[in-house]
Design an enzyme around this catalytic site. Structure first.
Site, PDB file in Angstrom:
ATOM      1  N   GLU A   1     -18.430  -7.786  -4.561  1.00 17.26           N
ATOM      2  CA  GLU A   1     -19.760  -8.365  -4.757  1.00 17.26           C
ATOM      3  C   GLU A   1     -19.745  -9.799  -4.244  1.00 17.26           C
ATOM      4  O   GLU A   1     -18.720 -10.484  -4.333  1.00 17.26           O
ATOM      5  CB  GLU A   1     -20.154  -8.366  -6.239  1.00 17.26           C
ATOM      6  CG  GLU A   1     -20.498  -7.009  -6.793  1.00 17.26           C
ATOM      7  CD  GLU A   1     -21.857  -6.478  -6.359  1.00 17.26           C
ATOM      8  OE1 GLU A   1     -22.608  -7.203  -5.682  1.00 17.26           O
ATOM      9  OE2 GLU A   1     -22.148  -5.322  -6.700  1.00 17.26           O
TER      10      GLU A   1
ATOM     11  N   HIS B   1     -23.668  -1.686  -0.389  1.00 20.79           N
ATOM     12  CA  HIS B   1     -24.101  -0.855  -1.512  1.00 20.79           C
ATOM     13  C   HIS B   1     -25.369  -0.087  -1.177  1.00 20.79           C
ATOM     14  O   HIS B   1     -25.562   1.030  -1.655  1.00 20.79           O
ATOM     15  CB  HIS B   1     -24.307  -1.713  -2.763  1.00 20.79           C
ATOM     16  CG  HIS B   1     -23.034  -2.156  -3.379  1.00 20.79           C
ATOM     17  ND1 HIS B   1     -22.784  -3.456  -3.726  1.00 20.79           N
ATOM     18  CD2 HIS B   1     -21.920  -1.461  -3.713  1.00 20.79           C
ATOM     19  CE1 HIS B   1     -21.580  -3.544  -4.255  1.00 20.79           C
ATOM     20  NE2 HIS B   1     -21.025  -2.356  -4.255  1.00 20.79           N
TER      21      HIS B   1
ATOM     22  N   ASP C   1     -28.339  -4.428  -1.717  1.00 23.92           N
ATOM     23  CA  ASP C   1     -27.407  -5.414  -1.169  1.00 23.92           C
ATOM     24  C   ASP C   1     -26.447  -4.798  -0.150  1.00 23.92           C
ATOM     25  O   ASP C   1     -26.181  -3.605  -0.218  1.00 23.92           O
ATOM     26  CB  ASP C   1     -26.633  -6.093  -2.309  1.00 23.92           C
ATOM     27  CG  ASP C   1     -25.835  -5.125  -3.172  1.00 23.92           C
ATOM     28  OD1 ASP C   1     -26.394  -4.105  -3.590  1.00 23.92           O
ATOM     29  OD2 ASP C   1     -24.659  -5.414  -3.434  1.00 23.92           O
TER      30      ASP C   1
END
Length: 128
Positions: A59, A101, A111
């Protein structure tokens, strides 16, 4: 992108109430990387259980609609991390194997968003 700040992301992952996590989080301002889940364990990041079982989630701090979070240092640190993961696990360094993602089947994620420069990122991964 985490859709929140770095510290809040780490808090949410640790608290576990939202039932989300990732193996790594990359901070926008300086490229600092925190490992949140061991690579040998499953993280809840992809929006699809089968993908979670066979992937390593990274992330990036920030919001998909705020390009100021897409910093050079974040790209570079993330690319080095991705290259190292690929080397450890025998993963090809290409777009078929390094995905966002939003590209996971059945996922509702958006994202890393429209401002993410995939061509640049893959070049950095291959150069690392």
């Amino acid at each position: 992108m985490t859709q929140t700040a770095y510290r809040k992301t780490l808090f949410l992952f640790e608290a576990g109430r939202k039932k989300v996590s990732a193996h790594y989080v990359v901070r926008s301002s300086d490229g600092h990387i925190s490992q949140c889940v061991r690579e040998s364990d499953i993280a809840w990041h992809a929006g699809n259980w089968e993908e979670n079982e066979r992937s390593i989630g990274i992330e990036h701090e920030g919001w998909v609609d705020e390009p100021s979070y897409y910093t050079d240092v974040m790209y570079e640190a993330s690319a080095k991390l991705t290259a190292a993961i690929c080397a450890r696990h025998g993963i090809p360094k290409d777009r078929a194997h390094i995905i966002g993602h939003h590209e996971v089947p059945g996922s509702d994620h958006t994202d890393p968003g429209p401002h993410w420069d995939w061509a640049r990122y893959i070049r950095l991964v291959n150069a690392a």
